[in-house]
Design a protein around this motif. Structure first.
Motif, mmCIF file in Angstrom:
data_model
loop_
_atom_site.group_PDB
_atom_site.id
_atom_site.type_symbol
_atom_site.label_atom_id
_atom_site.label_comp_id
_atom_site.label_asym_id
_atom_site.label_seq_id
_atom_site.Cartn_x
_atom_site.Cartn_y
_atom_site.Cartn_z
ATOM 1 N N ASP A 67 10.119 8.422 8.025
ATOM 2 C CA ASP A 67 10.955 7.484 8.780
ATOM 3 C C ASP A 67 12.296 7.312 8.074
ATOM 4 N N GLU A 68 13.294 6.908 8.871
ATOM 5 C CA GLU A 68 14.665 6.935 8.375
ATOM 6 C C GLU A 68 14.872 5.997 7.189
ATOM 7 N N SER A 69 14.098 4.928 7.120
ATOM 8 C CA SER A 69 14.299 3.971 6.030
ATOM 9 C C SER A 69 14.035 4.612 4.659
ATOM 10 N N ALA A 70 13.192 5.654 4.637
ATOM 11 C CA ALA A 70 12.879 6.318 3.359
ATOM 12 C C ALA A 70 14.103 7.013 2.767
ATOM 13 N N LEU A 71 15.095 7.275 3.610
ATOM 14 C CA LEU A 71 16.316 7.925 3.122
ATOM 15 C C LEU A 71 16.957 7.102 2.013
ATOM 16 N N LYS A 72 16.899 5.794 2.172
ATOM 17 C CA LYS A 72 17.553 4.903 1.197
ATOM 18 C C LYS A 72 16.859 4.895 -0.165
ATOM 19 N N GLN A 73 15.579 5.325 -0.181
ATOM 20 C CA GLN A 73 14.906 5.445 -1.489
ATOM 21 C C GLN A 73 15.411 6.652 -2.263
ATOM 22 N N LEU A 74 16.002 7.606 -1.538
ATOM 23 C CA LEU A 74 16.378 8.872 -2.174
ATOM 24 C C LEU A 74 17.862 8.952 -2.481
ATOM 25 N N THR A 75 18.687 8.202 -1.710
ATOM 26 C CA THR A 75 20.133 8.259 -1.894
ATOM 27 C C THR A 75 20.726 6.857 -1.877
ATOM 28 N N TRP A 76 21.858 6.698 -2.572
ATOM 29 C CA TRP A 76 22.541 5.396 -2.582
ATOM 30 C C TRP A 76 23.697 5.382 -1.589
ATOM 31 N N ARG A 77 23.927 6.501 -0.908
ATOM 32 C CA ARG A 77 25.035 6.508 0.041
ATOM 33 C C ARG A 77 24.610 7.041 1.407
ATOM 34 N N VAL A 78 24.567 6.171 2.388
ATOM 35 C CA VAL A 78 24.282 6.595 3.759
ATOM 36 C C VAL A 78 25.554 6.348 4.580
ATOM 37 N N THR A 79 26.215 7.420 4.970
ATOM 38 C CA THR A 79 27.494 7.298 5.675
ATOM 39 C C THR A 79 27.258 7.230 7.185
ATOM 40 N N PRO A 80 28.271 6.788 7.948
ATOM 41 C CA PRO A 80 28.128 6.790 9.408
ATOM 42 C C PRO A 80 27.816 8.184 9.965
ATOM 43 N N ASP A 81 28.422 9.231 9.384
ATOM 44 C CA ASP A 81 28.110 10.599 9.851
ATOM 45 C C ASP A 81 26.632 10.928 9.637
ATOM 46 N N MET A 82 26.118 10.543 8.481
ATOM 47 C CA MET A 82 24.698 10.806 8.216
ATOM 48 C C MET A 82 23.826 10.057 9.219
ATOM 49 N N GLN A 83 24.202 8.818 9.496
ATOM 50 C CA GLN A 83 23.426 8.044 10.465
ATOM 51 C C GLN A 83 23.462 8.682 11.848
ATOM 52 N N ARG A 84 24.653 9.161 12.214
ATOM 53 C CA ARG A 84 24.782 9.806 13.523
ATOM 54 C C ARG A 84 23.893 11.051 13.614
ATOM 55 N N GLU A 177 13.728 28.496 9.069
ATOM 56 C CA GLU A 177 13.817 27.258 8.313
ATOM 57 C C GLU A 177 14.949 26.382 8.821
ATOM 58 N N SER A 178 14.925 25.115 8.364
ATOM 59 C CA SER A 178 15.887 24.117 8.849
ATOM 60 C C SER A 178 17.334 24.498 8.508
ATOM 61 N N THR A 179 18.239 23.999 9.315
ATOM 62 C CA THR A 179 19.667 24.043 8.994
ATOM 63 C C THR A 179 19.888 23.116 7.797
ATOM 64 N N VAL A 180 20.585 23.610 6.757
ATOM 65 C CA VAL A 180 20.918 22.748 5.610
ATOM 66 C C VAL A 180 22.407 22.429 5.681
ATOM 67 N N ILE A 181 22.729 21.130 5.701
ATOM 68 C CA ILE A 181 24.132 20.724 5.802
ATOM 69 C C ILE A 181 24.476 19.777 4.655
ATOM 70 N N ASP A 182 25.543 20.103 3.948
ATOM 71 C CA ASP A 182 25.995 19.294 2.813
ATOM 72 C C ASP A 182 26.867 18.157 3.337
ATOM 73 N N MET A 183 26.411 16.929 3.083
ATOM 74 C CA MET A 183 27.127 15.745 3.585
ATOM 75 C C MET A 183 27.929 15.063 2.481
ATOM 76 N N THR A 184 28.113 15.730 1.341
ATOM 77 C CA THR A 184 28.774 15.067 0.210
ATOM 78 C C THR A 184 30.280 15.333 0.150
ATOM 79 N N GLY A 185 30.784 16.275 0.938
ATOM 80 C CA GLY A 185 32.209 16.614 0.866
ATOM 81 C C GLY A 185 33.031 15.874 1.911
ATOM 82 N N GLU A 186 34.323 16.174 1.919
ATOM 83 C CA GLU A 186 35.251 15.577 2.891
ATOM 84 C C GLU A 186 34.786 15.886 4.325
#
Ligand code: AMP
Ligand code: MG
Length: 332
Positions: A67-84, A177-186
């Protein structure tokens, strides 16, 4: 080690969850390929994944959540793009690379300060994560270098005797396998192409999406090959047989493949031909890994494959095909 073959009933899933919680390894179905899972937060358990697969230690695993809430256990930054992206594609075949929290062990991320996270769309996969009560680190459940497993038989072939349990299910519906997308850059960047394409993500976010420029390019001899997803630099999906990819107009490709086949067969070689509709790239994605394993079982000497158009899912299948052929392309 005796590997237990489990079913998808409640009792077996509870047992599988207990095995993961106790630091063991369980292979399980997902919609992409079968995964080899361990408690993502237990370094000793994750280390066993690398041992069972023979996987290089700098190749990070993907952490699976239910579930999406588990994301916050793994990362300290959830951006609007990630949420979308999570809202649009989870559960589903999209892995987001995000900054990691210290709770995620080094071994899980191959020592990177980021972690790849995905919520699988397979009911059994999510039930297993819930039963285990922890996020599950899981690369594909194949021996390192082999094609990813898309049926339980593939998993048994590679992992029987090496892991605690395998959950038997039907063949994977997507097959790559899944698409891997890096969400840490500009701008987000695709590190591994998959069923969800660059075009899909660009439409969802309404912005340009970068693609790792090393994807689908033959590594130059003498130049260091450094794709941004560490796993992409390794030998992958390698069938026992040699493989040639034929690229060009459909009719010319057909003729060249027929000619090559006849010549090889006259020399007594076992030839396997892999050819998909140029329009139906989803079927190609679904069938390709199984076709490679089939060729191995048939003791093929040579695999002749027709290239797909390098757009959308075709680009993603070609990424695997080029690696399995060692970039051996014949332009006709
Ligand atoms: P597999 O689980 O076999 O599908 O392999 C996982 C893939 O995801 C490999 O190609 C890894 O390099 C990639 N990956 C996982 N986590 C990260 C990360 N934090 N940064 C970049 N690539 C990652
Ligand atoms: Mg893999």
């Amino acid at each position: 080690m005796v590997t237990r073959i489990l079913s998808e009933n409640e009792q077996d899933l509870r047992l599988a969850g207990e095995i993961i919680a106790a630091g063991g390894l369980v292979a399980f179905p997902t919609e992409t390929v079968y995964g080899l899972g361990a408690n993502a937060l237990d370094p000793d358990a994750v280390r066993k994944i690398y041992e069972a697969k023979g996987r290089p230690s700098d190749n990070p695993t993907i952490v699976h959540i239910a579930d999406e809430s588990a994301l916050k256990q793994l990362t300290w930054r959830v951006t609007p793009d990630m949420q979308r992206l999570a809202r649009k594609y989870w559960p589903g075949p999209l892995t987001m690379v995000v900054p990691r929290r210290d709770t995620v062990p080094n071994v899980t991320t191959g020592n990177l300060d980021t972690v790849g996270v995905r919520m699988p769309d397979h009911v059994t996969a999510r039930a297993l994560i819930q039963a285990a009560g922890c996020p599950i680190a899981a690369p594909s459940a194949n021996l390192s270098g082999k094609p990813s497993p898309t049926t339980v038989e593939h998993v048994i072939d590679d992992m029987d005797g090496r892991i605690d349990a395998i959950i038997r299910s039907t063949p994977c519906t997507i097959g790559i396998e899944s698409t891997v997308i890096d969400m840490t850059g500009e701008l987000p960047m695709i590190l591994r192409p998959g069923f969800i394409t660059r075009e899909d993500v660009a439409r969802t976010l309404g912005k340009d999406i970068l693609v790792d420029p090393t994807l689908n390019e033959k590594p130059e001899p003498g130049v260091e090959f450094r794709p941004k997803a560490p796993g992409m630099k390794y030998k992958h999906y390698a069938p026992e047989a040699d493989m040639i990819i034929f690229e060009g107009e459909t009719e010319a490709v057909e003729a060249a493949m027929d000619e090559e086949r006849a010549e090889r067969e006259s020399l007594g070689q076992k030839v396997v031909v892999i050819r998909y509709s140029q329009e139906d790239t989803e079927t190609a994605a679904h069938e390709f890994f199984a076709a490679l394993r089939e060729a191995d079982k048939d003791k093929a000497d040579i695999i002749l494959a027709a290239a797909l158009p390098q757009e959308g899912i075709g680009f993603s299948v070609m990424n695997r095909m080029l690696k399995s052929a060692g970039y051996n392309v014949r332009k006709v």
